[in-house]
Design a protein around this motif. Structure first.
Motif, PDB file in Angstrom:
ATOM      1  N   THR A 184       0.907  -1.206   0.078  1.00 31.89           N
ATOM      2  CA  THR A 184      -0.031   0.075   0.029  1.00 31.89           C
ATOM      3  C   THR A 184       0.916   1.525   0.003  1.00 31.89           C
ATOM      4  O   THR A 184       1.751   1.374   0.875  1.00 31.89           O
ATOM      5  CB  THR A 184      -0.888   0.176   1.023  1.00 31.89           C
ATOM      6  OG1 THR A 184      -1.776  -1.162   1.184  1.00 31.89           O
ATOM      7  CG2 THR A 184      -1.719   1.183   1.261  1.00 31.89           C
ATOM      8  N   HIS A 230     -10.910  -6.065  -2.700  1.00 32.04           N
ATOM      9  CA  HIS A 230     -11.816  -5.087  -2.797  1.00 32.04           C
ATOM     10  C   HIS A 230     -11.318  -3.354  -2.587  1.00 32.04           C
ATOM     11  O   HIS A 230     -11.864  -2.429  -2.095  1.00 32.04           O
ATOM     12  CB  HIS A 230     -13.111  -4.882  -2.152  1.00 32.04           C
ATOM     13  CG  HIS A 230     -13.822  -6.338  -2.146  1.00 32.04           C
ATOM     14  ND1 HIS A 230     -14.245  -6.584  -3.326  1.00 32.04           N
ATOM     15  CD2 HIS A 230     -13.690  -7.580  -1.464  1.00 32.04           C
ATOM     16  CE1 HIS A 230     -15.055  -8.039  -3.089  1.00 32.04           C
ATOM     17  NE2 HIS A 230     -14.703  -8.507  -2.167  1.00 32.04           N
ATOM     18  N   ASP A 231     -10.118  -3.363  -2.905  1.00 29.75           N
ATOM     19  CA  ASP A 231      -9.336  -2.119  -2.800  1.00 29.75           C
ATOM     20  C   ASP A 231     -10.016  -1.117  -3.679  1.00 29.75           C
ATOM     21  O   ASP A 231     -10.283  -1.328  -5.062  1.00 29.75           O
ATOM     22  CB  ASP A 231      -7.897  -1.994  -3.068  1.00 29.75           C
ATOM     23  CG  ASP A 231      -7.138  -2.783  -2.056  1.00 29.75           C
ATOM     24  OD1 ASP A 231      -7.218  -2.462  -0.701  1.00 29.75           O
ATOM     25  OD2 ASP A 231      -6.578  -3.804  -2.515  1.00 29.75           O
ATOM     26  N   LYS A 232      -9.990   0.266  -3.386  1.00 32.46           N
ATOM     27  CA  LYS A 232     -10.717   1.436  -4.300  1.00 32.46           C
ATOM     28  C   LYS A 232      -9.775   1.800  -5.445  1.00 32.46           C
ATOM     29  O   LYS A 232     -10.216   1.817  -6.570  1.00 32.46           O
ATOM     30  CB  LYS A 232     -11.245   2.436  -3.254  1.00 32.46           C
ATOM     31  CG  LYS A 232     -11.982   3.630  -4.141  1.00 32.46           C
ATOM     32  CD  LYS A 232     -12.368   4.563  -3.435  1.00 32.46           C
ATOM     33  CE  LYS A 232     -13.299   5.850  -3.879  1.00 32.46           C
ATOM     34  NZ  LYS A 232     -13.654   6.869  -3.001  1.00 32.46           N
ATOM     35  N   ARG A 233      -8.484   1.897  -5.164  1.00 29.93           N
ATOM     36  CA  ARG A 233      -7.473   2.301  -6.063  1.00 29.93           C
ATOM     37  C   ARG A 233      -6.329   1.349  -6.199  1.00 29.93           C
ATOM     38  O   ARG A 233      -5.684   0.817  -5.152  1.00 29.93           O
ATOM     39  CB  ARG A 233      -7.053   3.597  -5.709  1.00 29.93           C
ATOM     40  CG  ARG A 233      -8.069   4.786  -5.662  1.00 29.93           C
ATOM     41  CD  ARG A 233      -7.253   6.208  -5.314  1.00 29.93           C
ATOM     42  NE  ARG A 233      -8.295   7.256  -5.402  1.00 29.93           N
ATOM     43  CZ  ARG A 233      -8.960   7.665  -3.938  1.00 29.93           C
ATOM     44  NH1 ARG A 233      -8.212   6.959  -2.936  1.00 29.93           N
ATOM     45  NH2 ARG A 233      -9.587   8.653  -4.166  1.00 29.93           N
ATOM     46  N   ARG A 286      -7.121   0.589 -11.650  1.00 29.01           N
ATOM     47  CA  ARG A 286      -8.621   0.656 -11.403  1.00 29.01           C
ATOM     48  C   ARG A 286      -8.801   1.723 -10.024  1.00 29.01           C
ATOM     49  O   ARG A 286      -8.085   1.798  -9.478  1.00 29.01           O
ATOM     50  CB  ARG A 286      -9.011  -0.707 -10.584  1.00 29.01           C
ATOM     51  CG  ARG A 286     -10.545  -0.608 -10.124  1.00 29.01           C
ATOM     52  CD  ARG A 286     -11.214  -2.028  -9.787  1.00 29.01           C
ATOM     53  NE  ARG A 286     -10.700  -2.159  -8.547  1.00 29.01           N
ATOM     54  CZ  ARG A 286     -10.663  -3.309  -7.834  1.00 29.01           C
ATOM     55  NH1 ARG A 286     -10.763  -4.422  -8.500  1.00 29.01           N
ATOM     56  NH2 ARG A 286     -10.121  -3.443  -6.483  1.00 29.01           N
ATOM     57  N   GLY A 287      -9.796   2.651 -10.499  1.00 28.53           N
ATOM     58  CA  GLY A 287     -10.258   3.839  -9.554  1.00 28.53           C
ATOM     59  C   GLY A 287      -9.142   4.946  -9.673  1.00 28.53           C
ATOM     60  O   GLY A 287      -9.405   6.019  -8.921  1.00 28.53           O
ATOM     61  N   TRP A 312      -6.098  11.035  -9.946  1.00 26.29           N
ATOM     62  CA  TRP A 312      -7.151  10.720  -9.302  1.00 26.29           C
ATOM     63  C   TRP A 312      -8.418  11.016  -9.939  1.00 26.29           C
ATOM     64  O   TRP A 312      -8.878  11.986  -9.688  1.00 26.29           O
ATOM     65  CB  TRP A 312      -7.045  11.189  -7.696  1.00 26.29           C
ATOM     66  CG  TRP A 312      -6.581  10.362  -6.982  1.00 26.29           C
ATOM     67  CD1 TRP A 312      -7.142   9.789  -5.768  1.00 26.29           C
ATOM     68  CD2 TRP A 312      -5.147   9.504  -6.862  1.00 26.29           C
ATOM     69  NE1 TRP A 312      -6.317   8.505  -5.003  1.00 26.29           N
ATOM     70  CE2 TRP A 312      -5.175   8.863  -5.822  1.00 26.29           C
ATOM     71  CE3 TRP A 312      -3.970   9.781  -7.762  1.00 26.29           C
ATOM     72  CZ2 TRP A 312      -4.149   8.066  -5.394  1.00 26.29           C
ATOM     73  CZ3 TRP A 312      -2.827   9.058  -7.359  1.00 26.29           C
ATOM     74  CH2 TRP A 312      -2.934   8.410  -6.336  1.00 26.29           C
TER      75      TRP A 312
END
Length: 312
Positions: A184, A230-233, A286-287, A312
């Motif tokens: 992360t 299920h990470d957002k980005r 993704r994201g 972003w």
């Protein structure tokens, strides 16, 4: 007839059998099938066949439908982070020079694959000033200008198979170093999950044809690992030993987008460095939004580094 078959192959390549790796082999070089069009055109002109000329409209239309959008420059200005992924090659004779060239790219995140025990220290020393944070798991690593946390290995190994494996007890099976990691990145706009992976090699053999078993199993495991969090980005970087047209990566490409396809210029072929014919080095997102994607100059590796700017 050849023109009609080509016109059907392009949109229906997913229906080809993958016995002996036929489907994957075709999909790896799918854009290059467009070179058959001028060959067929020359034949039609030599024969002065109006029917053959009309038939060529089908493969031309199908090729443009699939790949026409990749011909232009889709890049945009701006972006928050620059990311680079590079298979530095175990046989690289100048890891220090490769590290200097990669650091000069100005990347905020630098993913390296095919690290060896012998070269690892060289990369760590050469990149320490520009990248105060880094993690390595087995043969893959991530160097970052931003803090990293929650790093773990990701299992993308197929495991040993064949007659030798049948003679060994589980505890005697050879242990391979990890070929993928997840970490992360702490950014000003929130956490970014980053995966770095080097999937299994493919082989062309007389007995089994285009052998992709190890790579395909690794792609399935990597897709499952990404889906489970299920990470957002999310960023997925690495050497996939395959292109995004390959059916083996449907689990990934159905959830993530290719930065090159969204914001690159051209096809972005990255391998082999001497005469690139396929993009097997990927940056998937993704994201976040890819703003631009490009290739960096050749290093001492047989792969070209791939880069992207994301926002972003």
């Amino acid at each position: 007839m050849c023109a009609l078959l080509l016109g059907l192959l392009l949109p229906l390549h997913g229906t080809l059998t993958d016995r002996a790796g036929l489907g994957s082999l075709v999909e790896t070089f799918l854009p290059w099938f467009g070179l058959l069009v001028p060959v067929l055109l020359a034949g039609a002109l030599l024969r002065r066949s109006a029917a053959a000329l009309v038939a060529l409209l089908l493969p031309v239309t199908m090729w443009l439908h699939l790949f026409g959008g990749l011909l232009g420059d889709r890049s945009q200005a701006g972006g928050d982070l620059t990311v680079v992924s590079h298979n530095v090659a175990a046989e690289n004779r100048d890891p220090a020079g490769t590290a200097r060239e990669l650091a000069a790219s100005g990347a905020d995140l630098l993913a390296l694959e095919e690290l060896t025990d012998q070269a690892r220290g060289t990369y760590e020393k050469a990149l320490a000033k520009a990248y105060p944070h880094h993690v390595v798991r087995g043969t893959v690593g991530l160097w970052s200008r931003l803090p990293l946390s929650d790093t773990r290995s990701v299992d993308v190994l197929r495991g040993m198979a064949g007659p030798l494996a049948e003679t060994l007890r589980p505890e005697d099976m050879p242990v391979e170093p990890p070929r993928a990691l997840r970490t992360t990145v702490a950014t000003e706009k929130g956490p970014l999950a980053v995966y770095v992976a080097h999937l299994g090699s493919v082989r062309v053999t007389a007995g089994s044809g285009f052998w992709t078993d190890s790579r395909d199993a690794g792609a399935t495991k990597l897709a499952a690992a990404v889906a489970a969090r299920h990470d957002k980005r999310v960023l997925v970087l690495g050497d996939f030993n395959g292109t995004t047209d390959d059916r083996a990566f449907k689990g990934l490409t159905s959830r993530l987008r290719s930065a090159q396809e969204v914001a690159g210029a051209g096809f972005g072929f990255s391998w082999p460095a001497s005469f690139p014919v396929a993009r097997i080095d990927q940056i998937l997102v993704r994201g976040v939004e890819p703003r631009s994607a490009w290739l960096l100059p050749a290093t001492g590796s047989d792969h070209l580094p791939v880069a992207a700017r994301i926002s972003w």
